[in-house]
Motif scaffolding. Structure first.
Motif, PDB file in Angstrom:
ATOM      1  N   GLN A  38       0.848  -1.184   0.000  1.00  0.00           N
ATOM      2  CA  GLN A  38       0.000   0.000   0.000  1.00  0.00           C
ATOM      3  C   GLN A  38       0.882   1.232   0.000  1.00  0.00           C
ATOM      4  O   GLN A  38       1.637   1.458   0.946  1.00  0.00           O
ATOM      5  CB  GLN A  38      -0.944   0.005   1.198  1.00  0.00           C
ATOM      6  N   LYS A  42      -3.030   5.399  -1.839  1.00  0.00           N
ATOM      7  CA  LYS A  42      -3.515   4.368  -2.747  1.00  0.00           C
ATOM      8  C   LYS A  42      -4.077   3.190  -1.967  1.00  0.00           C
ATOM      9  O   LYS A  42      -3.798   3.022  -0.781  1.00  0.00           O
ATOM     10  CB  LYS A  42      -2.383   3.886  -3.656  1.00  0.00           C
ATOM     11  N   GLU A  43      -4.866   2.370  -2.652  1.00  0.00           N
ATOM     12  CA  GLU A  43      -5.416   1.182  -2.025  1.00  0.00           C
ATOM     13  C   GLU A  43      -4.359   0.076  -1.969  1.00  0.00           C
ATOM     14  O   GLU A  43      -3.419   0.056  -2.744  1.00  0.00           O
ATOM     15  CB  GLU A  43      -6.646   0.705  -2.818  1.00  0.00           C
ATOM     16  N   ARG A  44      -4.581  -0.828  -1.034  1.00  0.00           N
ATOM     17  CA  ARG A  44      -3.693  -1.981  -0.952  1.00  0.00           C
ATOM     18  C   ARG A  44      -3.860  -2.844  -2.200  1.00  0.00           C
ATOM     19  O   ARG A  44      -4.979  -3.086  -2.656  1.00  0.00           O
ATOM     20  CB  ARG A  44      -4.004  -2.803   0.306  1.00  0.00           C
ATOM     21  N   GLU A  45      -2.747  -3.330  -2.732  1.00  0.00           N
ATOM     22  CA  GLU A  45      -2.795  -4.145  -3.937  1.00  0.00           C
ATOM     23  C   GLU A  45      -1.971  -5.406  -3.775  1.00  0.00           C
ATOM     24  O   GLU A  45      -1.002  -5.440  -3.013  1.00  0.00           O
ATOM     25  CB  GLU A  45      -2.257  -3.356  -5.142  1.00  0.00           C
TER      26      GLU A  45
END
Length: 120
Positions: A38, A42-45
């Motif tokens: 993360q 931003k979102e966790r990916e």
């Protein structure tokens, strides 16, 4: 049951780092293990996932640069990162689906995260 990640740090672009994540506790078996990240804002990916049988899956952004592996005897998953780029800067989290005694389905656990910073 808990996951403990280590190995983060600061590295220059083009450099390498190796992350480790060990599971501990009363474990029957571990299914999928993986690394997620993360970045700020931003979102966790998903970065990479490995099954108990060794099959792997990678995010397109890290294919050819990162390698996920595991040592089932040590209940540990690794992420070897090479050719690091500034856009790889993020907090990296390990994740695992773990079977524990007296519980039906596997439980999902996250490690606390380790910071990786790629900067010159």
């Amino acid at each position: 049951v808990q996951l403990q990640a280590s190995g983060g740090g600061v590295v220059q672009p083009g450099g390498s780092l190796r992350l480790s994540c060990a599971a501990s506790g009363n474990i029957v078996s571990i299914n999928d293990m993986g690394w997620y990240r993360q970045a700020p804002g931003k979102e966790r990916e998903m970065v990479a996932v490995i099954t108990s049988g060794g099959s792997t899956n990678y995010a397109d952004s890290v294919k050819g640069r990162f390698t996920i592996s595991r040592d089932n005897a040590k209940d540990t998953v690794y992420l070897q990162m090479a050719s690091l780029k500034p856009e790889d800067t993020a907090v990296y989290y390990c994740n695992a689906w773990i079977s524990v005694p007296l519980v039906g389905p596997p439980v999902n656990r996250w490690g606390r995260g380790t910071q990786v910073t790629v900067s010159s």
